[in-house]
Design a protein around this motif. Sequence first.
Motif, PDB file in Angstrom:
ATOM      1  N   GLU A  25     -17.226  -3.838 -10.989  1.00 19.00           N
ATOM      2  CA  GLU A  25     -17.652  -2.469 -11.279  1.00 19.00           C
ATOM      3  C   GLU A  25     -16.566  -1.440 -10.958  1.00 19.00           C
ATOM      4  OE1 GLU A  25     -19.238  -3.367  -7.091  1.00 19.00           O
ATOM      5  OE2 GLU A  25     -18.900  -4.451  -8.966  1.00 19.00           O
ATOM      6  N   SER A  26     -15.517  -1.903 -10.278  1.00 26.63           N
ATOM      7  CA  SER A  26     -14.488  -0.949  -9.875  1.00 26.63           C
ATOM      8  C   SER A  26     -13.487  -0.720 -10.993  1.00 26.63           C
ATOM      9  CB  SER A  26     -13.749  -1.464  -8.638  1.00 26.63           C
ATOM     10  OG  SER A  26     -12.720  -0.564  -8.309  1.00 26.63           O
ATOM     11  N   ASN A  27     -13.096   0.505 -11.101  1.00 27.56           N
ATOM     12  CA  ASN A  27     -12.162   0.922 -12.135  1.00 27.56           C
ATOM     13  C   ASN A  27     -10.795   1.220 -11.546  1.00 27.56           C
ATOM     14  OD1 ASN A  27     -11.560   1.561 -14.686  1.00 27.56           O
ATOM     15  ND2 ASN A  27     -12.583   3.539 -14.715  1.00 27.56           N
ATOM     16  N   TYR A  28     -10.706   1.125 -10.246  1.00 30.15           N
ATOM     17  CA  TYR A  28      -9.552   1.666  -9.546  1.00 30.15           C
ATOM     18  C   TYR A  28      -9.196   0.705  -8.430  1.00 30.15           C
ATOM     19  CZ  TYR A  28      -7.093   4.918  -6.457  1.00 30.15           C
ATOM     20  OH  TYR A  28      -6.178   5.522  -5.648  1.00 30.15           O
ATOM     21  N   CYS A  29      -7.927   0.367  -8.327  1.00 26.87           N
ATOM     22  CA  CYS A  29      -7.506  -0.549  -7.271  1.00 26.87           C
ATOM     23  C   CYS A  29      -7.214   0.232  -6.004  1.00 26.87           C
ATOM     24  CB  CYS A  29      -6.265  -1.325  -7.693  1.00 26.87           C
ATOM     25  SG  CYS A  29      -5.678  -2.398  -6.376  1.00 26.87           S
ATOM     26  N   GLU A  30      -8.018  -0.017  -4.990  1.00 25.13           N
ATOM     27  CA  GLU A  30      -7.771   0.751  -3.772  1.00 25.13           C
ATOM     28  C   GLU A  30      -6.594   0.219  -2.966  1.00 25.13           C
ATOM     29  OE1 GLU A  30     -11.309  -0.719  -0.988  1.00 25.13           O
ATOM     30  OE2 GLU A  30     -11.966   0.673  -2.553  1.00 25.13           O
ATOM     31  N   HIS A  31      -6.058  -0.926  -3.370  1.00 19.14           N
ATOM     32  CA  HIS A  31      -4.877  -1.448  -2.681  1.00 19.14           C
ATOM     33  C   HIS A  31      -3.600  -0.745  -3.134  1.00 19.14           C
ATOM     34  CE1 HIS A  31      -7.327  -4.669  -1.086  1.00 19.14           C
ATOM     35  NE2 HIS A  31      -7.813  -4.824  -2.290  1.00 19.14           N
ATOM     36  N   CYS A  32      -3.508  -0.522  -4.426  1.00 23.84           N
ATOM     37  CA  CYS A  32      -2.246   0.033  -4.951  1.00 23.84           C
ATOM     38  C   CYS A  32      -2.434   1.290  -5.790  1.00 23.84           C
ATOM     39  CB  CYS A  32      -1.502  -1.026  -5.764  1.00 23.84           C
ATOM     40  SG  CYS A  32      -2.306  -1.429  -7.320  1.00 23.84           S
ATOM     41  N   GLY A  33      -3.659   1.602  -6.188  1.00 24.26           N
ATOM     42  CA  GLY A  33      -3.888   2.822  -6.949  1.00 24.26           C
ATOM     43  C   GLY A  33      -3.869   2.653  -8.459  1.00 24.26           C
ATOM     44  N   TRP A  34      -3.636   1.435  -8.927  1.00 21.46           N
ATOM     45  CA  TRP A  34      -3.605   1.217 -10.381  1.00 21.46           C
ATOM     46  C   TRP A  34      -5.005   1.333 -10.961  1.00 21.46           C
ATOM     47  CZ3 TRP A  34       0.252   1.121 -13.685  1.00 21.46           C
ATOM     48  CH2 TRP A  34       0.061   0.593 -14.960  1.00 21.46           C
ATOM     49  N   LEU A  35      -5.108   2.006 -12.110  1.00 20.30           N
ATOM     50  CA  LEU A  35      -6.392   2.033 -12.809  1.00 20.30           C
ATOM     51  C   LEU A  35      -6.552   0.725 -13.560  1.00 20.30           C
ATOM     52  CD1 LEU A  35      -6.869   5.627 -14.219  1.00 20.30           C
ATOM     53  CD2 LEU A  35      -8.313   4.422 -12.598  1.00 20.30           C
ATOM     54  N   GLN A  36      -7.667   0.090 -13.315  1.00 20.64           N
ATOM     55  CA  GLN A  36      -7.863  -1.293 -13.713  1.00 20.64           C
ATOM     56  C   GLN A  36      -8.253  -1.527 -15.149  1.00 20.64           C
ATOM     57  OE1 GLN A  36      -7.651  -4.146 -12.041  1.00 20.64           O
ATOM     58  NE2 GLN A  36      -6.537  -2.803 -10.678  1.00 20.64           N
ATOM     59  N   HIS A  37      -8.783  -0.522 -15.799  1.00 20.70           N
ATOM     60  CA  HIS A  37      -9.484  -0.825 -17.043  1.00 20.70           C
ATOM     61  C   HIS A  37      -8.559  -1.252 -18.165  1.00 20.70           C
ATOM     62  CE1 HIS A  37      -8.249   3.125 -18.401  1.00 20.70           C
ATOM     63  NE2 HIS A  37      -8.731   3.613 -17.288  1.00 20.70           N
ATOM     64  N   SER A  38      -7.285  -1.097 -17.973  1.00 20.86           N
ATOM     65  CA  SER A  38      -6.387  -1.550 -19.029  1.00 20.86           C
ATOM     66  C   SER A  38      -5.286  -2.428 -18.471  1.00 20.86           C
ATOM     67  CB  SER A  38      -5.769  -0.361 -19.746  1.00 20.86           C
ATOM     68  OG  SER A  38      -4.771   0.220 -18.943  1.00 20.86           O
ATOM     69  N   ARG A  39      -4.884  -3.366 -19.310  1.00 22.06           N
ATOM     70  CA  ARG A  39      -3.715  -4.197 -19.011  1.00 22.06           C
ATOM     71  C   ARG A  39      -2.840  -4.138 -20.238  1.00 22.06           C
ATOM     72  NH1 ARG A  39      -5.719  -8.980 -15.268  1.00 22.06           N
ATOM     73  NH2 ARG A  39      -7.268  -7.772 -14.150  1.00 22.06           N
ATOM     74  N   PRO A  40      -1.981  -3.144 -20.307  1.00 21.81           N
ATOM     75  CA  PRO A  40      -1.231  -2.944 -21.544  1.00 21.81           C
ATOM     76  C   PRO A  40      -0.386  -4.148 -21.910  1.00 21.81           C
ATOM     77  CG  PRO A  40      -0.423  -1.520 -19.780  1.00 21.81           C
ATOM     78  CD  PRO A  40      -1.662  -2.164 -19.284  1.00 21.81           C
ATOM     79  N   SER A  41      -0.377  -4.452 -23.195  1.00 24.08           N
ATOM     80  CA  SER A  41       0.418  -5.581 -23.670  1.00 24.08           C
ATOM     81  C   SER A  41       1.904  -5.227 -23.734  1.00 24.08           C
ATOM     82  CB  SER A  41      -0.086  -6.034 -25.040  1.00 24.08           C
ATOM     83  OG  SER A  41      -0.072  -4.937 -25.923  1.00 24.08           O
ATOM     84  N   ALA A  42       2.229  -3.936 -23.673  1.00 19.51           N
ATOM     85  CA  ALA A  42       3.638  -3.517 -23.598  1.00 19.51           C
ATOM     86  C   ALA A  42       3.868  -2.951 -22.197  1.00 19.51           C
ATOM     87  CB  ALA A  42       3.940  -2.477 -24.661  1.00 19.51           C
ATOM     88  N   PRO A  43       4.240  -3.807 -21.237  1.00 18.37           N
ATOM     89  CA  PRO A  43       4.267  -3.392 -19.828  1.00 18.37           C
ATOM     90  C   PRO A  43       5.415  -2.462 -19.451  1.00 18.37           C
ATOM     91  CG  PRO A  43       5.027  -5.643 -20.030  1.00 18.37           C
ATOM     92  CD  PRO A  43       4.571  -5.234 -21.403  1.00 18.37           C
ATOM     93  N   ASP A  44       6.314  -2.190 -20.396  1.00 18.12           N
ATOM     94  CA  ASP A  44       7.404  -1.259 -20.104  1.00 18.12           C
ATOM     95  C   ASP A  44       7.217   0.085 -20.794  1.00 18.12           C
ATOM     96  OD1 ASP A  44       9.069  -2.760 -18.307  1.00 18.12           O
ATOM     97  OD2 ASP A  44       9.480  -4.080 -20.007  1.00 18.12           O
ATOM     98  N   GLU A  45       5.992   0.331 -21.271  1.00 15.29           N
ATOM     99  CA  GLU A  45       5.704   1.620 -21.897  1.00 15.29           C
ATOM    100  C   GLU A  45       4.576   2.316 -21.143  1.00 15.29           C
ATOM    101  OE1 GLU A  45       4.911   1.142 -26.077  1.00 15.29           O
ATOM    102  OE2 GLU A  45       6.695  -0.124 -26.309  1.00 15.29           O
ATOM    103  N   ILE A  46       4.619   3.640 -21.195  1.00 15.26           N
ATOM    104  CA  ILE A  46       3.508   4.441 -20.682  1.00 15.26           C
ATOM    105  C   ILE A  46       2.405   4.426 -21.735  1.00 15.26           C
ATOM    106  CG2 ILE A  46       2.798   6.780 -20.024  1.00 15.26           C
ATOM    107  CD1 ILE A  46       4.815   5.984 -18.029  1.00 15.26           C
ATOM    108  N   HIS A  47       1.180   4.206 -21.295  1.00 21.16           N
ATOM    109  CA  HIS A  47       0.029   4.218 -22.211  1.00 21.16           C
ATOM    110  C   HIS A  47      -0.939   5.297 -21.773  1.00 21.16           C
ATOM    111  CE1 HIS A  47       1.208   0.371 -24.016  1.00 21.16           C
ATOM    112  NE2 HIS A  47       1.657   0.104 -22.809  1.00 21.16           N
TER     113      HIS A  47
END
Length: 150
Positions: A25-47
């Motif tokens: 149910e969490s949308n936000y990683c409290e360990h590192c701050g990354w928003l979880q709902h996406s895992r971009p397929s282009a990891p070197d671009e801003i989405h």
Amino acid sequence: MNKFYFPDEEEKIKCPVCGEDLPTESNYCEHCGWLQHSRPSAPDEIHWDGNFVTLNKARQLYAAGKPVQPDFGDFLKCMKVYNELEFYCRGKHYGLLHIHDDTWHFYEWNVMDRGYQIYGSIEEFAEKANIEGVLLKDLWDEVYDVGTAS
Ligand SMILES: [Zn+2]
């Protein structure tokens, strides 16, 4: 193919940045701050996914023990994706807005009568934007809470 990978509900979600397990149910990683709902397929671009550094940059920052925060260069890249962003600096709230006529408006939030700055390009903004005469690029270490304008 979908641009983003959405795990199904039964699947245990691991943060793509720090690798910690997260409740579904969490949308936000409290360990590192990354928003979880996406895992971009282009990891070197801003989405346009609520994160302000690339996935690979976030992984590098986390691995180095640094906060997952955009530096000034990341912020400029983000502006080409988000068009409007806000942040705080020294306790004050600021916004940057890219308008259709290709001007870049930098202002203190809800303060229109002083310090309002208009630039003709993102490069000019990067060079000249200032807070009370101090260049923003030189103040960036004091910037926090970069976010999409609300
Ligand atoms: Zn994480």
